[in-house]
Design an enzyme around this catalytic site. Structure first.
Site, PDB file in Angstrom:
ATOM      1  N   TYR A   4      46.378 -19.506  -1.859  1.00 47.11           N
ATOM      2  CA  TYR A   4      45.312 -18.815  -1.118  1.00 47.11           C
ATOM      3  C   TYR A   4      45.959 -18.393   0.197  1.00 47.11           C
ATOM      4  O   TYR A   4      45.499 -18.731   1.256  1.00 47.11           O
ATOM      5  CB  TYR A   4      44.194 -19.848  -0.925  1.00 47.11           C
ATOM      6  CG  TYR A   4      42.892 -19.412  -0.317  1.00 47.11           C
ATOM      7  CD1 TYR A   4      42.148 -18.364  -0.865  1.00 47.11           C
ATOM      8  CD2 TYR A   4      42.361 -20.091   0.778  1.00 47.11           C
ATOM      9  CE1 TYR A   4      40.925 -18.014  -0.317  1.00 47.11           C
ATOM     10  CE2 TYR A   4      41.139 -19.750   1.326  1.00 47.11           C
ATOM     11  CZ  TYR A   4      40.419 -18.701   0.778  1.00 47.11           C
ATOM     12  OH  TYR A   4      39.200 -18.362   1.315  1.00 47.11           O
TER      13      TYR A   4
ATOM     14  N   HIS B 196      42.816 -11.907   3.161  1.00 45.57           N
ATOM     15  CA  HIS B 196      41.886 -12.331   2.105  1.00 45.57           C
ATOM     16  C   HIS B 196      41.084 -13.549   2.544  1.00 45.57           C
ATOM     17  O   HIS B 196      39.857 -13.590   2.394  1.00 45.57           O
ATOM     18  CB  HIS B 196      42.658 -12.629   0.816  1.00 45.57           C
ATOM     19  CG  HIS B 196      41.827 -13.263  -0.258  1.00 45.57           C
ATOM     20  ND1 HIS B 196      40.795 -12.602  -0.899  1.00 45.57           N
ATOM     21  CD2 HIS B 196      41.860 -14.510  -0.799  1.00 45.57           C
ATOM     22  CE1 HIS B 196      40.242 -13.412  -1.803  1.00 45.57           C
ATOM     23  NE2 HIS B 196      40.856 -14.565  -1.749  1.00 45.57           N
TER      24      HIS B 196
ATOM     25  N   GLU C 148      47.073 -10.412  -7.403  1.00 48.58           N
ATOM     26  CA  GLU C 148      48.027 -11.424  -6.945  1.00 48.58           C
ATOM     27  C   GLU C 148      49.437 -11.120  -7.458  1.00 48.58           C
ATOM     28  O   GLU C 148      49.622 -10.341  -8.392  1.00 48.58           O
ATOM     29  CB  GLU C 148      47.630 -12.822  -7.463  1.00 48.58           C
ATOM     30  CG  GLU C 148      46.223 -13.246  -7.096  1.00 48.58           C
ATOM     31  CD  GLU C 148      45.973 -14.735  -7.275  1.00 48.58           C
ATOM     32  OE1 GLU C 148      46.950 -15.508  -7.355  1.00 48.58           O
ATOM     33  OE2 GLU C 148      44.791 -15.122  -7.346  1.00 48.58           O
TER      34      GLU C 148
ATOM     35  N   ASP D 151      43.924 -12.755 -11.485  1.00 52.23           N
ATOM     36  CA  ASP D 151      43.211 -14.027 -11.674  1.00 52.23           C
ATOM     37  C   ASP D 151      41.714 -13.735 -11.770  1.00 52.23           C
ATOM     38  O   ASP D 151      40.982 -13.839 -10.789  1.00 52.23           O
ATOM     39  CB  ASP D 151      43.534 -14.939 -10.479  1.00 52.23           C
ATOM     40  CG  ASP D 151      43.161 -16.381 -10.765  1.00 52.23           C
ATOM     41  OD1 ASP D 151      43.369 -16.825 -11.898  1.00 52.23           O
ATOM     42  OD2 ASP D 151      42.662 -17.049  -9.848  1.00 52.23           O
TER      43      ASP D 151
ATOM     44  N   GLN E 102      31.522 -19.721  -9.727  1.00 59.07           N
ATOM     45  CA  GLN E 102      32.376 -20.397  -8.754  1.00 59.07           C
ATOM     46  C   GLN E 102      31.573 -21.013  -7.599  1.00 59.07           C
ATOM     47  O   GLN E 102      31.796 -22.170  -7.223  1.00 59.07           O
ATOM     48  CB  GLN E 102      33.379 -19.371  -8.188  1.00 59.07           C
ATOM     49  CG  GLN E 102      34.458 -19.970  -7.291  1.00 59.07           C
ATOM     50  CD  GLN E 102      35.498 -18.915  -6.873  1.00 59.07           C
ATOM     51  OE1 GLN E 102      35.522 -17.799  -7.395  1.00 59.07           O
ATOM     52  NE2 GLN E 102      36.356 -19.278  -5.943  1.00 59.07           N
TER      53      GLN E 102
ATOM     54  N   TYR F 130      31.997 -25.216  -7.317  1.00 62.32           N
ATOM     55  CA  TYR F 130      33.260 -25.572  -6.659  1.00 62.32           C
ATOM     56  C   TYR F 130      33.183 -26.718  -5.654  1.00 62.32           C
ATOM     57  O   TYR F 130      34.233 -27.189  -5.195  1.00 62.32           O
ATOM     58  CB  TYR F 130      33.897 -24.327  -6.015  1.00 62.32           C
ATOM     59  CG  TYR F 130      33.477 -24.042  -4.597  1.00 62.32           C
ATOM     60  CD1 TYR F 130      32.203 -23.577  -4.317  1.00 62.32           C
ATOM     61  CD2 TYR F 130      34.360 -24.246  -3.548  1.00 62.32           C
ATOM     62  CE1 TYR F 130      31.828 -23.307  -3.018  1.00 62.32           C
ATOM     63  CE2 TYR F 130      33.986 -23.979  -2.244  1.00 62.32           C
ATOM     64  CZ  TYR F 130      32.722 -23.522  -1.980  1.00 62.32           C
ATOM     65  OH  TYR F 130      32.355 -23.265  -0.693  1.00 62.32           O
TER      66      TYR F 130
ATOM     67  N   LYS G 250      37.421 -19.833 -13.086  1.00 62.67           N
ATOM     68  CA  LYS G 250      38.785 -19.325 -13.055  1.00 62.67           C
ATOM     69  C   LYS G 250      39.535 -19.568 -14.360  1.00 62.67           C
ATOM     70  O   LYS G 250      40.537 -18.909 -14.615  1.00 62.67           O
ATOM     71  CB  LYS G 250      39.565 -20.038 -11.941  1.00 62.67           C
ATOM     72  CG  LYS G 250      39.024 -19.805 -10.544  1.00 62.67           C
ATOM     73  CD  LYS G 250      39.461 -18.450 -10.014  1.00 62.67           C
ATOM     74  CE  LYS G 250      39.171 -18.333  -8.536  1.00 62.67           C
ATOM     75  NZ  LYS G 250      39.762 -17.102  -7.989  1.00 62.67           N
TER      76      LYS G 250
ATOM     77  N   SER H  72      43.533 -15.403 -17.035  1.00 67.38           N
ATOM     78  CA  SER H  72      44.338 -14.733 -16.014  1.00 67.38           C
ATOM     79  C   SER H  72      45.322 -13.863 -16.786  1.00 67.38           C
ATOM     80  O   SER H  72      45.816 -14.276 -17.835  1.00 67.38           O
ATOM     81  CB  SER H  72      45.098 -15.742 -15.152  1.00 67.38           C
ATOM     82  OG  SER H  72      44.228 -16.735 -14.655  1.00 67.38           O
TER      83      SER H  72
ATOM     84  N   THR I 117      44.898 -13.997  -3.835  1.00 69.15           N
ATOM     85  CA  THR I 117      44.584 -12.579  -3.677  1.00 69.15           C
ATOM     86  C   THR I 117      45.271 -12.031  -2.422  1.00 69.15           C
ATOM     87  O   THR I 117      45.222 -12.656  -1.372  1.00 69.15           O
ATOM     88  CB  THR I 117      43.065 -12.413  -3.528  1.00 69.15           C
ATOM     89  OG1 THR I 117      42.443 -13.059  -4.629  1.00 69.15           O
ATOM     90  CG2 THR I 117      42.679 -10.945  -3.508  1.00 69.15           C
TER      91      THR I 117
END
Lengths: 440, 440
Positions: A144, A149, A217, A250, A257, A261, A270, A274, A367
């Site tokens: 991340y 982002h 990504e 992804d 989410q 999460y 997720k 991907s 991202t």
């Protein structure tokens, strides 16, 4: 300084391939990416690509085209299986040597140029092959690490004043992802079902995902010998563990989410898919495009402190097509240079508590977003969580992905005969399963 | 009702092994767990254990001892490699048949009993073998499915009124973990370094972990044919995918965890090591100990709604030894029956968005805690986050684990000649690396 000299030397090499290379091809002779391909009804084989010609590395090796002292130490074949894992498990000297020997073999005037019999065995036109996952992926971790982002996502969720979590500037935040659902470019993606809860709803519901998103990504393919469990990888040695890079999408179910999460991170939102681009582009090929990253503040802890804090100037694009307007329309441009934490720092942090990182692992950058609206790397950012639609030339609007949409990512560095590109990373959204599926 | 009849039939079987089975052995002829073992300097082989006798399954297969129509359909050997992955990839009928044939072979009066030549090839005393990971683990997922544990942890962090997160009663919360650092019973565990930040500190620091913890879990070994990507596993068919169970110690660096886990979940705090017991105990062996779980409120969504919501009555124990008092001292007793979400629900939820679950995957139950203080499954709970020390018989106290501590978990169901146990899951804490490691 060392980097600059290296770039200079590379730029001076005037390699000319004898294979036809179309204008704007991602696959010049400066690239030599690694993948796995098969002919119709044939077995997958390790391959590279120059222009539109796919080169069978297993066959090259079998015919004795890889030579020299380094190769003679190996004792067994490297490309004699349906994936690149053996090759990826070697080390940078081998990776460099193979790329360099391939460049020599396909250079104008090489011995191979006039050996039509060998060429017929080695080369297949790209339109006659199918790509497969280039490696059997060991484990997948997603970071991340793009500040733009993280700031955008944080602003959407908590407002701009509290956008960045306190740990973000101290460590490359990441989580373990799912490798079984990583698919190759061109694979259709089924819209998932899942639990969602609107902020205003009293209870969650079980439904088809309504906020299906992509994430732009870069994936780092880990190679080299694993570190021992309990022995962290030093940040200034971490690049020895980077075989190369792919584009990574992804896919994300945003509504799933946000409900699932807390407190252990993203899970079903997720792990349904991907997508990666088929050809792994090596660090060697990208070396001319290495760029310095800005100094980090606060100064990183010793285990994250790099002598050279760098990334690569790789232009990343996102295109969309819909059922009504299938022609792909470009709407986003970002760049791998928009990284705050480098791949080397991600590797050092991943192993800091002692985790053993293995060849064949895949690390997602997170991202990657640029500084402007058309540089935002996912629809959640682009539409500011479904508030500002993406308006297409056809007049169609998108807040999130709809059934039948085709999403394609592209990436490349340089231009003309120096271009080093990734090919494409594409997927089409299939409708969700019918509700009856869950009632049987 | 069906379950009860099945239990009754099993209880009636008076199987008597001809191998010596010590009193309180975990490995009666009712068990027949599956593992991988090697003799000194020998190759690892698939094995089972009866009493103190380790039985080489590759040799049994090679000598033609597995027979019958089911086996003849296979066409190739199942146990001819250094792991159990091929066997685990089959299905319940094969798993049942192999267990049942082994029970017959080692029953008093069997043909094998007097075949000393075959027995010499097949059997090795347990003290002469070493265990290895029974399977090459595909991916590791850890859940958080014991209500007592979730309530205790939530109470420590947020107080009892806000202990349970809103999603907890609706879905089995879980996260993807790291499989490369999963080790077998007996492996030493190095205390990790990491970033930590005390609540009162202004900034984080980079330090040796000071709050090293264990987590008492059961790991489900996933078997059977994978579901297709995009096709969730139905909860009432999920048990077809459970090959069996191991004890799992999910070592945790609590001080690292609390700083890193926002917003993407635990990472380095968990990925440095997890330990599993060596023998996988099958569902067949545990069937007599199946118990009904309490009705769930709220009622689960359709994809989580089981016809039979069950777990198994498996007693779980934790023991500790220190450098000063190495004799292991028992201080915690919990039970696999303290699960809110069943393994079948975990599987259904893991795949609900479409994730493909593969044979060889390992699913951790999450820490399993009972209702009383001495049933708490980790030190963070037991010492209430380092406030109420564990006082050992020697007078030594523990808030978290110290260097040289040995932590052992045990688990079993039933007693006497019906006992079905897991053996041990043990690890010793090694001191952290010296600071100089990071300065070179």
């Amino acid at each position: 300084m060392i980097i600059n000299i290296f770039v200079y030397v590379l730029m001076q090499q005037a390699i000319q391939a004898f294979l036809l290379i179309p204008k704007d091809s991602d696959f010049t002779i400066k690239n030599i990416p690694f993948g796995v391909a098969s002919k119709p009804n044939g077995n997958p084989f390790p391959a590279t690509i120059i222009g539109d010609s796919v080169i069978n590395l297993a066959k090259l090796e079998e015919l004795g085209y890889f030579n020299g002292p380094l190769f003679s130490t190996l004792g067994s074949k490297v490309f004699d299986s349906g994936n690149l894992n053996k090759f990826v498990s070697l080390s940078r000297p081998y990776w460099k040597e193979v790329r360099s020997q391939i460049q020599s073999l396909f250079q104008c005037g090489s011995q191979l140029e006039n050996n039509q019999e060998a060429l017929a065995q080695i080369i297949t036109p790209v339109q006659d092959i199918q790509n497969h996952l280039p490696i059997t992926i060991g484990e997948y971790t997603d970071f991340y690490s793009s500040k733009n982002h993280a700031f955008n996502m944080g602003s959407i969720i908590r407002g701009p004043d509290n956008a960045m979590q306190p740990n973000w500037y101290y460590l490359p935040v990441g989580y373990h992802g799912r490798r079984s659902s990583i698919v190759i470019d061109g694979t259709d993606i089924r819209r998932p079902w899942g639990q969602v809860k609107a902020p205003t709803a009293e209870k969650p519901s079980f439904t088809k995902c309504k906020r299906l998103d992509y994430e732009l990504e870069i994936g780092a393919v880990i190679g080299g010998a694993p570190n021992n469990l309990g022995e962290p990888i030093k940040v200034n040695q971490a690049e020895d563990r980077v075989f190369g890079f792919v584009i990574l999408n992804d896919w994300s179910a945003r509504d799933v989410q946000v409900w699932e999460y807390v407190p252990l991170g993203p899970f079903g939102a997720k792990n349904f898919a991907s997508t990666i681009s088929p050809w792994i582009v090596s660090i060697e090929a990208l070396e001319p495009f290495r760029i310095q990253l800005p100094e980090q503040d606060p100064e990183p802890f010793i285990y994250l402190k790099e002598k050279n804090h760098t990334s690569f100037d790789i232009r990343l694009e996102v295109l969309i097509g819909t059922e009504k307007s299938p022609e792909l329309e470009h709407f986003t441009t970002s760049n791998f240079k928009y990284m705050y934490w480098s791949v080397n720092q991600q590797i050092a942090h991943h192993s800091i508590t002692g985790c053993n990182i293995q060849p064949g692992d895949l690390f997602g950058s997170g991202t990657i977003s640029g500084t402007t609206k058309d540089g935002r790397g996912c629809l959640m950012e682009y539409t500011w969580n479904g508030k500002e639609p993406l308006v297409l030339k056809s007049g169609e609007q998108r807040l999130f992905l709809e059934d039948g949409d085709v999403l394609e990512m592209r990436g490349y560095a340089g231009e003309g005969e120096n271009r080093v590109g990734f090919g494409r990373c594409k997927g089409k959204i299939l409708p969700a399963l019918d509700e009856a599926y869950f009632q049987s």
